[in-house]
Design a protein around this motif. Sequence first.
Motif, PDB file in Angstrom:
ATOM      1  N   GLU A 196       9.942  14.950  55.196  1.00  0.00           N
ATOM      2  CA  GLU A 196      11.293  14.616  54.272  1.00  0.00           C
ATOM      3  C   GLU A 196      11.897  16.052  54.407  1.00  0.00           C
ATOM      4  N   TYR A 197      13.684  15.557  54.584  1.00  0.00           N
ATOM      5  CA  TYR A 197      14.607  16.241  55.139  1.00  0.00           C
ATOM      6  C   TYR A 197      14.844  17.058  53.950  1.00  0.00           C
ATOM      7  N   ASN A 223      16.148  10.524  55.634  1.00  0.00           N
ATOM      8  CA  ASN A 223      15.755  11.227  54.460  1.00  0.00           C
ATOM      9  C   ASN A 223      14.297  11.466  54.585  1.00  0.00           C
ATOM     10  N   ASN A 224      13.756  10.867  55.499  1.00  0.00           N
ATOM     11  CA  ASN A 224      12.572  11.004  55.593  1.00  0.00           C
ATOM     12  C   ASN A 224      11.211   9.860  56.235  1.00  0.00           C
ATOM     13  N   THR A 234       4.109  13.590  57.321  1.00  0.00           N
ATOM     14  CA  THR A 234       4.971  13.081  56.876  1.00  0.00           C
ATOM     15  C   THR A 234       6.355  14.241  56.706  1.00  0.00           C
ATOM     16  N   LYS A 292      10.690  20.108  54.947  1.00  0.00           N
ATOM     17  CA  LYS A 292       9.664  19.378  53.979  1.00  0.00           C
ATOM     18  C   LYS A 292       8.938  18.881  54.882  1.00  0.00           C
ATOM     19  N   LEU A 314       7.760   8.649  48.255  1.00  0.00           N
ATOM     20  CA  LEU A 314       7.264   9.971  48.498  1.00  0.00           C
ATOM     21  C   LEU A 314       6.887  10.288  47.248  1.00  0.00           C
ATOM     22  N   LYS A 355      10.652   5.086  57.964  1.00  0.00           N
ATOM     23  CA  LYS A 355      11.672   6.090  57.967  1.00  0.00           C
ATOM     24  C   LYS A 355      11.790   5.555  56.509  1.00  0.00           C
ATOM     25  N   ASN A 356      12.710   6.473  55.652  1.00  0.00           N
ATOM     26  CA  ASN A 356      13.128   6.697  53.932  1.00  0.00           C
ATOM     27  C   ASN A 356      11.789   5.681  53.135  1.00  0.00           C
ATOM     28  N   ASP A 414       7.500   8.599  58.354  1.00  0.00           N
ATOM     29  CA  ASP A 414       6.004   9.351  58.549  1.00  0.00           C
ATOM     30  C   ASP A 414       5.262   8.512  59.399  1.00  0.00           C
TER      31      ASP A 414
END
Length: 182
Positions: free
Chosen positions: A55-56, A33-34, A53, A59, A171, A167-168, A36
Amino acid sequence: MLRYFLIFFIFIFNSNSKAEFKNKIIKNLKITNNLDFKFEQNINGKIENGNCTIEYPKKIFCEYARSNNKILVSNGKSLVVKTRTSYYRYPLEKTPLNFILDKNFLIKKINDLEERIIDKKLINYTILDKDTELKIFFDAQSYDLVGWQNTDIYQNFNITFISSIRKNRVLSKNLFKIPSQN
């Protein structure tokens, strides 16, 4: 006859191995999902680094090290590059990051493309879309995205390497807020 059997076996094994890479990369993207990471970016020989970072979908927030407080932010629609002395705003859809920040686009393209294995360490896909050529690289062990190569909107050759991927994570909701121009 034995030679033909061995060639056939090697071809089938190689095809299955490549399909396995593709399936594992797609599976990894689907559950991400995200992320960094630290980055190193080389634009026409000028090297910059920092932390980002993602974020799907679409972003990104990046802070550059030692560079006039340079940040790069996308809220999914606009992309802003801001320093102490300059402020640039672009429609995200006009930049190569539009593709990199869209995991569903990446999954669709990867599914249709042939991969290239580099030194048994990297898996590379070349995406051609809307007059843009984007090369994306994944680690052959973790199946994580580890970089990309493209030409930016100013026709600069850009190579980005990423490392220390997490990951994940949880945030901040304001992380992808477009900064004011001042």
